[in-house]
Design a protein around this motif. Structure first.
Motif, PDB file in Angstrom:
ATOM      1  N   MET A  36      -2.684   6.599   1.701  1.00 12.48           N
ATOM      2  CA  MET A  36      -1.843   6.216   0.571  1.00 12.48           C
ATOM      3  C   MET A  36      -1.853   4.714   0.317  1.00 12.48           C
ATOM      4  O   MET A  36      -1.533   4.272  -0.786  1.00 12.48           O
ATOM      5  CB  MET A  36      -0.410   6.693   0.805  1.00 12.48           C
ATOM      6  CG  MET A  36      -0.234   8.208   0.742  1.00 12.48           C
ATOM      7  SD  MET A  36      -0.920   8.962  -0.749  1.00 12.48           S
ATOM      8  CE  MET A  36      -0.136   8.017  -2.030  1.00 12.48           C
ATOM      9  N   GLN A  37      -2.215   3.924   1.287  1.00  9.65           N
ATOM     10  CA  GLN A  37      -2.299   2.481   1.085  1.00  9.65           C
ATOM     11  C   GLN A  37      -3.338   2.129   0.032  1.00  9.65           C
ATOM     12  O   GLN A  37      -3.277   1.051  -0.577  1.00  9.65           O
ATOM     13  CB  GLN A  37      -2.627   1.793   2.408  1.00  9.65           C
ATOM     14  CG  GLN A  37      -2.644   0.271   2.331  1.00  9.65           C
ATOM     15  CD  GLN A  37      -2.855  -0.378   3.684  1.00  9.65           C
ATOM     16  OE1 GLN A  37      -2.267   0.056   4.677  1.00  9.65           O
ATOM     17  NE2 GLN A  37      -3.700  -1.396   3.750  1.00  9.65           N
ATOM     18  N   ALA A  38      -4.282   3.039  -0.209  1.00  7.95           N
ATOM     19  CA  ALA A  38      -5.314   2.786  -1.216  1.00  7.95           C
ATOM     20  C   ALA A  38      -4.721   2.638  -2.615  1.00  7.95           C
ATOM     21  O   ALA A  38      -5.317   1.974  -3.479  1.00  7.95           O
ATOM     22  CB  ALA A  38      -6.354   3.911  -1.199  1.00  7.95           C
ATOM     23  N   LEU A  39      -3.563   3.235  -2.860  1.00  7.39           N
ATOM     24  CA  LEU A  39      -2.941   3.113  -4.184  1.00  7.39           C
ATOM     25  C   LEU A  39      -2.454   1.690  -4.452  1.00  7.39           C
ATOM     26  O   LEU A  39      -2.842   1.093  -5.477  1.00  7.39           O
ATOM     27  CB  LEU A  39      -1.807   4.134  -4.326  1.00  7.39           C
ATOM     28  CG  LEU A  39      -1.058   4.124  -5.659  1.00  7.39           C
ATOM     29  CD1 LEU A  39      -2.006   4.292  -6.831  1.00  7.39           C
ATOM     30  CD2 LEU A  39       0.013   5.225  -5.669  1.00  7.39           C
ATOM     31  N   PRO A  40      -1.624   1.089  -3.601  1.00  2.00           N
ATOM     32  CA  PRO A  40      -1.249  -0.317  -3.860  1.00  2.00           C
ATOM     33  C   PRO A  40      -2.436  -1.260  -3.791  1.00  2.00           C
ATOM     34  O   PRO A  40      -2.452  -2.279  -4.494  1.00  2.00           O
ATOM     35  CB  PRO A  40      -0.220  -0.628  -2.778  1.00  2.00           C
ATOM     36  CG  PRO A  40      -0.414   0.399  -1.721  1.00  2.00           C
ATOM     37  CD  PRO A  40      -0.873   1.630  -2.441  1.00  2.00           C
ATOM     38  N   GLU A  41      -3.437  -0.948  -2.980  1.00  7.47           N
ATOM     39  CA  GLU A  41      -4.633  -1.798  -2.935  1.00  7.47           C
ATOM     40  C   GLU A  41      -5.356  -1.785  -4.271  1.00  7.47           C
ATOM     41  O   GLU A  41      -5.829  -2.830  -4.739  1.00  7.47           O
ATOM     42  CB  GLU A  41      -5.562  -1.334  -1.819  1.00  7.47           C
ATOM     43  CG  GLU A  41      -5.068  -1.673  -0.425  1.00  7.47           C
ATOM     44  CD  GLU A  41      -5.936  -1.088   0.674  1.00  7.47           C
ATOM     45  OE1 GLU A  41      -5.818  -1.541   1.822  1.00  7.47           O
ATOM     46  OE2 GLU A  41      -6.736  -0.167   0.393  1.00  7.47           O
TER      47      GLU A  41
ATOM     48  N   LEU B  18       6.297 -12.156  -6.732  1.00 10.01           N
ATOM     49  CA  LEU B  18       6.695 -12.813  -5.490  1.00 10.01           C
ATOM     50  C   LEU B  18       6.939 -11.777  -4.397  1.00 10.01           C
ATOM     51  O   LEU B  18       7.718 -10.835  -4.595  1.00 10.01           O
ATOM     52  CB  LEU B  18       7.968 -13.640  -5.697  1.00 10.01           C
ATOM     53  CG  LEU B  18       7.884 -14.766  -6.728  1.00 10.01           C
ATOM     54  CD1 LEU B  18       8.488 -14.314  -8.051  1.00 10.01           C
ATOM     55  CD2 LEU B  18       8.620 -15.991  -6.235  1.00 10.01           C
ATOM     56  N   GLU B  19       6.283 -11.948  -3.269  1.00  8.86           N
ATOM     57  CA  GLU B  19       6.424 -11.037  -2.127  1.00  8.86           C
ATOM     58  C   GLU B  19       6.689 -11.862  -0.870  1.00  8.86           C
ATOM     59  O   GLU B  19       5.972 -12.822  -0.584  1.00  8.86           O
ATOM     60  CB  GLU B  19       5.168 -10.188  -1.963  1.00  8.86           C
ATOM     61  CG  GLU B  19       5.041  -9.435  -0.659  1.00  8.86           C
ATOM     62  CD  GLU B  19       6.216  -8.491  -0.389  1.00  8.86           C
ATOM     63  OE1 GLU B  19       6.640  -8.428   0.782  1.00  8.86           O
ATOM     64  OE2 GLU B  19       6.697  -7.852  -1.342  1.00  8.86           O
ATOM     65  N   SER B  20       7.707 -11.479  -0.123  1.00  9.63           N
ATOM     66  CA  SER B  20       8.099 -12.275   1.042  1.00  9.63           C
ATOM     67  C   SER B  20       7.181 -12.069   2.245  1.00  9.63           C
ATOM     68  O   SER B  20       7.099 -12.936   3.111  1.00  9.63           O
ATOM     69  CB  SER B  20       9.538 -11.937   1.447  1.00  9.63           C
ATOM     70  OG  SER B  20       9.649 -10.573   1.807  1.00  9.63           O
ATOM     71  N   SER B  21       6.466 -10.940   2.311  1.00  9.27           N
ATOM     72  CA  SER B  21       5.596 -10.673   3.455  1.00  9.27           C
ATOM     73  C   SER B  21       4.162 -11.080   3.143  1.00  9.27           C
ATOM     74  O   SER B  21       3.847 -11.549   2.045  1.00  9.27           O
ATOM     75  CB  SER B  21       5.646  -9.198   3.843  1.00  9.27           C
ATOM     76  OG  SER B  21       4.992  -8.399   2.881  1.00  9.27           O
ATOM     77  N   SER B  22       3.280 -10.851   4.108  1.00  7.34           N
ATOM     78  CA  SER B  22       1.873 -11.243   3.947  1.00  7.34           C
ATOM     79  C   SER B  22       1.036 -10.177   3.272  1.00  7.34           C
ATOM     80  O   SER B  22      -0.137 -10.399   2.978  1.00  7.34           O
ATOM     81  CB  SER B  22       1.266 -11.569   5.320  1.00  7.34           C
ATOM     82  OG  SER B  22       1.331 -10.427   6.173  1.00  7.34           O
ATOM     83  N   ARG B  23       1.615  -8.991   3.025  1.00  7.68           N
ATOM     84  CA  ARG B  23       0.858  -7.910   2.396  1.00  7.68           C
ATOM     85  C   ARG B  23       1.665  -7.293   1.264  1.00  7.68           C
ATOM     86  O   ARG B  23       2.893  -7.380   1.220  1.00  7.68           O
ATOM     87  CB  ARG B  23       0.492  -6.817   3.407  1.00  7.68           C
ATOM     88  CG  ARG B  23       1.690  -6.114   4.033  1.00  7.68           C
ATOM     89  CD  ARG B  23       1.247  -4.966   4.926  1.00  7.68           C
ATOM     90  NE  ARG B  23       0.681  -3.875   4.159  1.00  7.68           N
ATOM     91  CZ  ARG B  23       1.403  -2.888   3.610  1.00  7.68           C
ATOM     92  NH1 ARG B  23       2.720  -2.863   3.724  1.00  7.68           N
ATOM     93  NH2 ARG B  23       0.805  -1.928   2.938  1.00  7.68           N
ATOM     94  N   LEU B  24       0.934  -6.662   0.331  1.00  2.66           N
ATOM     95  CA  LEU B  24       1.557  -5.935  -0.764  1.00  2.66           C
ATOM     96  C   LEU B  24       1.527  -4.440  -0.452  1.00  2.66           C
ATOM     97  O   LEU B  24       0.732  -3.985   0.357  1.00  2.66           O
ATOM     98  CB  LEU B  24       0.821  -6.220  -2.074  1.00  2.66           C
ATOM     99  CG  LEU B  24       0.722  -7.698  -2.500  1.00  2.66           C
ATOM    100  CD1 LEU B  24      -0.083  -7.815  -3.784  1.00  2.66           C
ATOM    101  CD2 LEU B  24       2.108  -8.311  -2.682  1.00  2.66           C
ATOM    102  N   GLY B  25       2.381  -3.693  -1.117  1.00  2.00           N
ATOM    103  CA  GLY B  25       2.362  -2.246  -0.941  1.00  2.00           C
ATOM    104  C   GLY B  25       3.611  -1.659  -0.342  1.00  2.00           C
ATOM    105  O   GLY B  25       3.811  -0.445  -0.379  1.00  2.00           O
ATOM    106  N   GLY B  26       4.464  -2.484   0.262  1.00  2.56           N
ATOM    107  CA  GLY B  26       5.721  -1.985   0.795  1.00  2.56           C
ATOM    108  C   GLY B  26       5.536  -0.911   1.844  1.00  2.56           C
ATOM    109  O   GLY B  26       4.781  -1.081   2.805  1.00  2.56           O
ATOM    110  N   TRP B  27       6.221   0.231   1.652  1.00  3.97           N
ATOM    111  CA  TRP B  27       6.199   1.305   2.651  1.00  3.97           C
ATOM    112  C   TRP B  27       4.922   2.116   2.611  1.00  3.97           C
ATOM    113  O   TRP B  27       4.700   2.951   3.506  1.00  3.97           O
ATOM    114  CB  TRP B  27       7.406   2.229   2.448  1.00  3.97           C
ATOM    115  CG  TRP B  27       8.715   1.507   2.448  1.00  3.97           C
ATOM    116  CD1 TRP B  27       9.621   1.446   1.435  1.00  3.97           C
ATOM    117  CD2 TRP B  27       9.276   0.728   3.518  1.00  3.97           C
ATOM    118  NE1 TRP B  27      10.699   0.673   1.790  1.00  3.97           N
ATOM    119  CE2 TRP B  27      10.511   0.223   3.067  1.00  3.97           C
ATOM    120  CE3 TRP B  27       8.843   0.402   4.811  1.00  3.97           C
ATOM    121  CZ2 TRP B  27      11.324  -0.587   3.860  1.00  3.97           C
ATOM    122  CZ3 TRP B  27       9.655  -0.408   5.596  1.00  3.97           C
ATOM    123  CH2 TRP B  27      10.877  -0.881   5.121  1.00  3.97           C
TER     124      TRP B  27
END
Length: 507
Positions: free
Chosen positions: A234-239, A33-42
């Motif tokens: 670094m966003q490539a990691l959560p993606e 469950l994620e409250s925002s529209s995207r995953l990955g946080g910071w």
């Protein structure tokens, strides 16, 4: 009986927890469950069409220690080996780091030669402080501030300039309030066990080799990596983690879903997660959200737990990315930090183009910088984060570049990111709060696990490793079976690995 695990929070901690849950042969239903529209946080990057990449969160990860090896192993399993951009220890970005003191940039001493001579802004050679440290008596306090610890053992100058700046660069925090026991456990243990930082570092225990060794980790050691990033940022990691989870078909990912409250069911052995338009029943919850956020949704009967969680506060950091035409830096290196005595609002400037030139635009030369501002001083300097104007933050950042680096040109591109409550503050006594939380979870047998940067380690490595170890305990890899969980056992297993310094926020 089928067991359900709900993971609350889709940042790197929550994604990592789901990743390790999916690798289990046991039967699970996993809900993220994620409250925002995207995953990955910071972990967030801007990728421009001309090839330029700008980081709005952590911009590099260190490969050292078991936590660093664990991340590299996961990167390899995700098929990202060819995407890695390593920075070796002999790279100028690794060797050159600066302090901005007295209106000037000062290169920090490095190596034996640097320790033997006096280097401004310090009035004496580093070796004299080290020699003095060997004669200082062992401290008796259960905890103390980072500044107090370093001033007591190494002197006021190192505390006022180096350590003050370092804590601002890593935690965006005030070293006079941060805990040495929680922020720099190797230093605390060195004095506790050997009576000296120097002796503890020389003769103290080292991490044992584990199953975390991988070809990629071995390569990082052989080539002497100091840090690394990814070609697409670094966003490539959560993606990659999100893609893995979706391809397994075993994780139900719910985005833009905010948890309203948690209620215990089945005699306290399970949970019902109340949402805005429904609810989810689960046997176990892994919370990967900040401590304060979790405290706001816990049941009324968990007051003592909520109180301790609320005491773990966080600070807001303004991250301003700037691009300049041509090569405009007067020096080369990773960047420079600014002690609080020099500037309250500006924490430091990272020279992104030096460490990762691969992220520069493809057509023509340019310089990419990131100015970090605020932190523990945000309210004092900029006011309420909810009301601050982006123009003020941009103007402050551009002025810092002009003043610190002597750059007269105006930036040709900019981006302002306000990272609200992004870095937890491990203030003096944090270890005791963690112990009270652990004891409460055990005594109440809550089917609840806590992961993330609020507890023991703010770096990307620490958060990922915490998630892995938590899932191992939950799945029974430590002689514990899942069937015994849910009632009668609770888990709190944050990483106890050494803290690895990262550029802010949370890296």
């Amino acid at each position: 009986m089928q067991k359900t695990v709900a993971v609350i929070g889709g940042g790197i901690g929550g994604l990592s927890a789901c990743y390790h849950l999916t690798k289990s042969s046991q039967v699970f239903k996993i809900v993220l469950l994620e409250s925002s529209s995207r995953l990955g946080g910071w972990l967030r990057s801007t990728r421009r069409e001309d090839g330029a990449v700008f980081e709005h969160g952590p911009r590099g990860i260190r490969p050292a220690g078991n936590a660093g090896k664990n991340t590299l192993k996961m990167v390899s399993e995700l098929g990202l080996e060819n995407e890695i951009l390593p920075v070796t220890s002999d790279n100028i970005a690794s060797k050159n780091r600066f302090l901005y003191v007295g209106g000037k940039l000062h290169k920090m001493p490095s190596g034996a030669a640097g320790a033997l001579r006096k280097v401004p802004p310090f009035s004496r050679a580093l070796v004299s402080s080290v020699a003095r440290e060997l004669l200082v008596k062992r401290g008796t306090q259960e905890d103390e501030s980072v500044h107090g610890f370093v001033e007591r053992r190494l002197g006021k100058e190192l505390a006022d300039f180096a350590i003050d700046s370092l804590c601002r660069g890593v935690y965006a925090g005030d070293c006079r309030k941060l805990s040495v026991r929680s922020c720099f456990p190797p230093l605390f243990r060195a004095e506790r066990d050997y009576g000296s930082i120097v002796l503890g570092m020389a003769f103290g225990r080292t991490e044992k080799a584990t199953e975390l060794e991988s070809k990629l980790a071995q390569k990082s050691q052989e080539e002497g990596w100091a840090q690394w990033s990814l070609r697409q940022g670094m966003q490539a990691l959560p993606e990659a983690l999100e893609d893995w989870l979706r391809r397994t078909g075993r994780v139900e990912i719910l985005q833009e879903v905010e948890v309203q409250r948690l209620e215990r069911t089945a005699g306290g052995c399970a949970w019902e997660i109340k949402l805005h338009d429904g609810s989810i029943k689960t046997d176990h919850i892994i919370s990967a959200v900040p401590a304060k956020a979790l405290s706001s949704v816990l049941p009324p009967g968990t007051g003592p737990l909520s109180e301790e969680l609320r005491r773990i506060t966080s600070v807001t950091v303004a991250v301003v990315n700037l691009e300049y035409e041509g090569l405009i830096l007067p020096v080369e290196g990773f960047g420079h930090l600014v002690p609080s005595s020099e500037s309250r609002g500006v924490l430091g400037i990272v020279y992104d183009s030096v460490a990762f030139p691969q992220h520069n635009r493809k057509d023509g030369q340019s310089t990419r910088l990131t100015v970090m501002m605020g932190g523990a001083w945000f309210f004092e300097v900029f006011g309420d984060p909810e009301e601050v104007r982006e123009e003020l933050l941009l103007q402050t950042a551009a002025q810092a570049v002009r003043t610190h680096l002597g750059v007269d040109e105006e930036p040709i591109w900019s981006n302002v990111s306000l990272q609200k409550d992004c870095i937890p503050q491990y203030t003096v006594g944090h270890w005791e709060r963690i112990e009270k939380i652990r004891q409460y979870l055990g005594q109440q047998s809550l089917p609840l696990s806590l992961v993330g940067s609020s507890y023991q380690g703010v770096s990307v490595n620490d958060v990922i490793f915490s998630s892995k170890r938590t899932v191992e305990r939950l799945l029974g890899n430590k002689q514990t079976h899942l069937d015994t969980l849910g009632c009668g056992r609770s888990l709190f297993t944050p990483s106890k690995e050494r803290f690895h310094l990262q550029p802010p926020p949370g890296g």
